[in-house]
Design a protein around this motif. Structure first.
Motif, PDB file in Angstrom:
ATOM      1  N   LYS A 126      11.982 -34.274  32.342  1.00  0.00           N
ATOM      2  CA  LYS A 126      12.218 -33.177  32.848  1.00  0.00           C
ATOM      3  C   LYS A 126      12.929 -31.512  32.468  1.00  0.00           C
ATOM      4  O   LYS A 126      11.839 -30.534  32.816  1.00  0.00           O
ATOM      5  CB  LYS A 126      13.149 -33.786  33.998  1.00  0.00           C
ATOM      6  N   ASP A 127      13.267 -31.707  31.613  1.00  0.00           N
ATOM      7  CA  ASP A 127      13.997 -30.230  31.100  1.00  0.00           C
ATOM      8  C   ASP A 127      14.487 -30.676  29.589  1.00  0.00           C
ATOM      9  O   ASP A 127      14.511 -31.649  29.092  1.00  0.00           O
ATOM     10  CB  ASP A 127      14.884 -29.701  32.050  1.00  0.00           C
ATOM     11  N   ASP A 128      14.950 -29.679  29.046  1.00  0.00           N
ATOM     12  CA  ASP A 128      15.497 -29.867  27.198  1.00  0.00           C
ATOM     13  C   ASP A 128      16.217 -30.561  27.293  1.00  0.00           C
ATOM     14  O   ASP A 128      16.934 -30.903  26.263  1.00  0.00           O
ATOM     15  CB  ASP A 128      15.001 -28.579  26.982  1.00  0.00           C
ATOM     16  N   GLU A 129      17.625 -30.979  28.350  1.00  0.00           N
ATOM     17  CA  GLU A 129      18.577 -31.413  28.084  1.00  0.00           C
ATOM     18  C   GLU A 129      18.402 -32.848  27.772  1.00  0.00           C
ATOM     19  O   GLU A 129      18.366 -33.511  27.612  1.00  0.00           O
ATOM     20  CB  GLU A 129      19.678 -31.615  29.061  1.00  0.00           C
ATOM     21  N   GLU A 130      17.437 -33.795  28.716  1.00  0.00           N
ATOM     22  CA  GLU A 130      16.662 -34.805  29.055  1.00  0.00           C
ATOM     23  C   GLU A 130      16.216 -35.482  27.701  1.00  0.00           C
ATOM     24  O   GLU A 130      15.955 -36.154  27.411  1.00  0.00           O
ATOM     25  CB  GLU A 130      16.074 -34.933  29.967  1.00  0.00           C
ATOM     26  N   MET A 131      15.099 -34.030  27.381  1.00  0.00           N
ATOM     27  CA  MET A 131      14.348 -34.120  25.646  1.00  0.00           C
ATOM     28  C   MET A 131      15.115 -34.614  24.721  1.00  0.00           C
ATOM     29  O   MET A 131      15.368 -35.351  23.533  1.00  0.00           O
ATOM     30  CB  MET A 131      13.890 -33.489  25.640  1.00  0.00           C
ATOM     31  N   LEU A 132      15.772 -34.172  24.779  1.00  0.00           N
ATOM     32  CA  LEU A 132      17.869 -34.163  24.128  1.00  0.00           C
ATOM     33  C   LEU A 132      18.041 -35.392  23.566  1.00  0.00           C
ATOM     34  O   LEU A 132      17.833 -36.096  22.921  1.00  0.00           O
ATOM     35  CB  LEU A 132      18.532 -33.027  23.215  1.00  0.00           C
ATOM     36  N   ALA A 133      18.861 -35.721  25.104  1.00  0.00           N
ATOM     37  CA  ALA A 133      18.737 -37.268  25.149  1.00  0.00           C
ATOM     38  C   ALA A 133      17.996 -38.232  24.923  1.00  0.00           C
ATOM     39  O   ALA A 133      17.990 -39.477  24.080  1.00  0.00           O
ATOM     40  CB  ALA A 133      19.721 -37.010  26.849  1.00  0.00           C
ATOM     41  N   VAL A 134      16.846 -38.171  25.150  1.00  0.00           N
ATOM     42  CA  VAL A 134      15.331 -38.797  24.638  1.00  0.00           C
ATOM     43  C   VAL A 134      15.385 -39.445  23.313  1.00  0.00           C
ATOM     44  O   VAL A 134      15.535 -40.078  22.653  1.00  0.00           O
ATOM     45  CB  VAL A 134      14.435 -38.324  25.674  1.00  0.00           C
ATOM     46  N   ILE A 135      15.424 -37.960  22.900  1.00  0.00           N
ATOM     47  CA  ILE A 135      15.378 -38.018  21.120  1.00  0.00           C
ATOM     48  C   ILE A 135      16.211 -38.795  20.494  1.00  0.00           C
ATOM     49  O   ILE A 135      16.707 -40.091  19.778  1.00  0.00           O
ATOM     50  CB  ILE A 135      15.896 -36.571  20.077  1.00  0.00           C
ATOM     51  N   ASP A 136      17.724 -38.581  20.732  1.00  0.00           N
ATOM     52  CA  ASP A 136      18.913 -39.752  20.749  1.00  0.00           C
ATOM     53  C   ASP A 136      19.016 -41.073  20.877  1.00  0.00           C
ATOM     54  O   ASP A 136      20.255 -41.631  21.112  1.00  0.00           O
ATOM     55  CB  ASP A 136      20.408 -38.784  21.401  1.00  0.00           C
ATOM     56  N   LYS A 137      18.181 -41.510  21.775  1.00  0.00           N
ATOM     57  CA  LYS A 137      17.826 -42.962  22.202  1.00  0.00           C
ATOM     58  C   LYS A 137      17.637 -43.269  20.732  1.00  0.00           C
ATOM     59  O   LYS A 137      17.187 -44.994  21.230  1.00  0.00           O
ATOM     60  CB  LYS A 137      17.006 -42.696  23.257  1.00  0.00           C
ATOM     61  N   GLY A 138      17.258 -42.440  20.005  1.00  0.00           N
ATOM     62  CA  GLY A 138      16.426 -43.123  18.789  1.00  0.00           C
ATOM     63  C   GLY A 138      17.538 -43.684  17.854  1.00  0.00           C
ATOM     64  O   GLY A 138      17.581 -44.239  16.353  1.00  0.00           O
ATOM     65  N   THR A 139      18.980 -43.929  18.539  1.00  0.00           N
ATOM     66  CA  THR A 139      19.784 -44.164  16.822  1.00  0.00           C
ATOM     67  C   THR A 139      20.095 -45.117  17.032  1.00  0.00           C
ATOM     68  O   THR A 139      21.601 -45.127  16.465  1.00  0.00           O
ATOM     69  CB  THR A 139      21.456 -42.966  16.988  1.00  0.00           C
ATOM     70  N   HIS A 140      19.459 -45.948  17.249  1.00  0.00           N
ATOM     71  CA  HIS A 140      20.148 -47.652  17.433  1.00  0.00           C
ATOM     72  C   HIS A 140      19.962 -48.230  16.304  1.00  0.00           C
ATOM     73  O   HIS A 140      19.493 -47.876  15.248  1.00  0.00           O
ATOM     74  CB  HIS A 140      19.243 -48.494  18.836  1.00  0.00           C
ATOM     75  N   GLN A 141      21.059 -49.215  15.681  1.00  0.00           N
ATOM     76  CA  GLN A 141      21.335 -49.618  14.587  1.00  0.00           C
ATOM     77  C   GLN A 141      20.144 -50.413  13.976  1.00  0.00           C
ATOM     78  O   GLN A 141      21.081 -51.004  13.241  1.00  0.00           O
ATOM     79  CB  GLN A 141      22.588 -49.976  14.288  1.00  0.00           C
ATOM     80  N   GLY A 142      19.482 -51.101  14.979  1.00  0.00           N
ATOM     81  CA  GLY A 142      18.603 -52.152  14.423  1.00  0.00           C
ATOM     82  C   GLY A 142      19.216 -53.578  14.466  1.00  0.00           C
ATOM     83  O   GLY A 142      20.286 -53.718  15.109  1.00  0.00           O
ATOM     84  N   GLY A 143      18.779 -54.222  13.977  1.00  0.00           N
ATOM     85  CA  GLY A 143      19.584 -55.619  13.356  1.00  0.00           C
ATOM     86  C   GLY A 143      18.211 -57.138  13.923  1.00  0.00           C
ATOM     87  O   GLY A 143      16.856 -56.704  13.649  1.00  0.00           O
TER      88      GLY A 143
END
Ligand code: A2P
Ligand code: MG
Ligand code: MG
Ligand code: MG
Length: 342
Positions: free
Chosen positions: A106-123
């Protein structure tokens, strides 16, 4: 259990993101930032990561994502943040027919939050996607090859892989002809390829070259000598009796290339004993090669282990080749490297 739906969403998501990366590729403005590890990231990497993670979150809200980028570079730079949001918004506006399946931002704030959903540590547990929004950023900046790459893992095993290589020719016999291919695979179900220009076409099954005579075989290797040792590769080629010059290209386009029979072998020879290969650099490409009839191991002959977190920390380097050639190639690699590295 088939992962046909995961493959379909992966293909749609990387194709949508590719509209954005191509726009930047063809523009003067790349908005490059140098990251802490000295590697470059552009506005296209951020934009593609946002679009792809938002697609995954829309289609599979319970899943986790290990993505290469995070938003810190954009949070510190308002003008780049505006550029990325402009690109993301334009791409969403131009692909409204995909919104029902892939969602929007919806907006640039949500975009930044979405990018940071990629910080998972895997496993080793659960459903995890491995995303490289632009693989081969140096190639992207140079006007060379790059790839948009997405792998899907269940309990640390790659089950689906999808790659877009916007600058590989559709027909390898016509290098100056139409460019842009999409490759994908589901474990146990083979690998397919289709032109990017035909989004609704059924993929054509692909398989590796059947050349088993080393005097006719070709290597694929990276352009950047800092990522893989060119001199050791040349000695290995010589010891195997390979005479053809190696095919140099950036990114997982190398996995794509050998999986459709252009080149028989891909080596990635460690240039430092401390560098850990990242899971997003190998998840999609290694599965596509395996499903096209190849074997992918590290230089010790060990399977790639995607259960270890964001990196392949128990592996070193990559040896990918047609099943029939792999044992001989691995032996040559080990003979060459044991003096200096093993
Ligand atoms: N020191 C290094 N050794 C091996 N690979 C590296 C190193 N530094 C960066 N890479 C990654 O290698 C990949 C490019 O490989 P190649 O040289 O085969 O094209 C990219 O994923 C790049 O990251 P990035 O995704 O940031 O471009
Ligand atoms: Mg990078
Ligand atoms: Mg990469
Ligand atoms: Mg990248």
């Amino acid at each position: 259990m088939s992962y046909a739906n995961e493959r379909r969403i992966a293909e749609l998501a990387i194709q949508r993101a590719c509209l954005l990366t191509e726009r930047v590729y063809n523009s003067q403005v790349k908005g490059t930032i140098t990251k802490g590890d000295k590697s470059p990231v552009t506005i296209a990497d951020f934009g593609a990561q946002a679009l792809i993670i938002s697609s995954i979150a829309h289609a599979f809200p319970e899943d986790s994502v290990v993505g290469e980028e995070d938003s810190s570079g954009l949070r510190a730079d308002q003008s780049k943040r505006d550029l990325v949001w402009g690109l993301v918004k334009d791409t969403l506006d131009a692909t409204k027919e995909l919104t029902a399946e892939l969602g929007k931002i919806k907006d640039d704030e949500e975009m930044l939050a979405v990018i940071d959903k990629g910080t998972h540590q895997g496993g080793s547990v659960g459903r995890i996607w491995a995303l490289d929004p632009i693989d081969g950023t140096k190639g992207f900046l140079r006007g060379g090859q790059y790839a948009v790459c997405l792998g899907f893992m269940v309990d640390g095993k790659v089950q689906v892989g999808a790659l877009v290589c916007p600058n590989l020719p559709v027909d390898p016999e016509k290098p100056e002809g139409e460019k842009g291919i999409l490759l994908s695979a589901i474990r146990g179900e083979g690998a397919t390829m289709r032109p990017l220009s035909a989004p609704s076409a059924q993929g054509t099954p692909i398989s590796m070259s059947s050349i088993t005579d080393f005097s006719k075989a070709r290597f694929c290797e990276g352009v950047e000598a800092g990522h893989s040792s060119h001199s050791e590769q040349a000695s290995i080629a010589k010891s195997l009796g390979i005479t053809a010059p190696s095919i140099q290209m950036d990114s997982q386009a190398k996995y794509a290339s050998i999986s459709r029979g252009v080149g028989e072998i891909y080596l990635r020879l460690p240039t430092s004993m401390t560098y850990e290969e990242k899971i997003w650099d190998h998840a999609a490409g290694s599965l596509i090669v395996e499903e096209a009839g190849g074997v992918v191991t590290d230089i010790y002959g060990k399977e790639l282990d995607f259960t270890q977190g964001r990196t392949l920390k128990t592996n070193k380097g990559i040896v990918a080749a047609l099943k029939a050639l792999h044992p001989t190639v691995l032996k040559a690699v080990q003979e060459e490297l044991k003096v200096s590295k093993l």
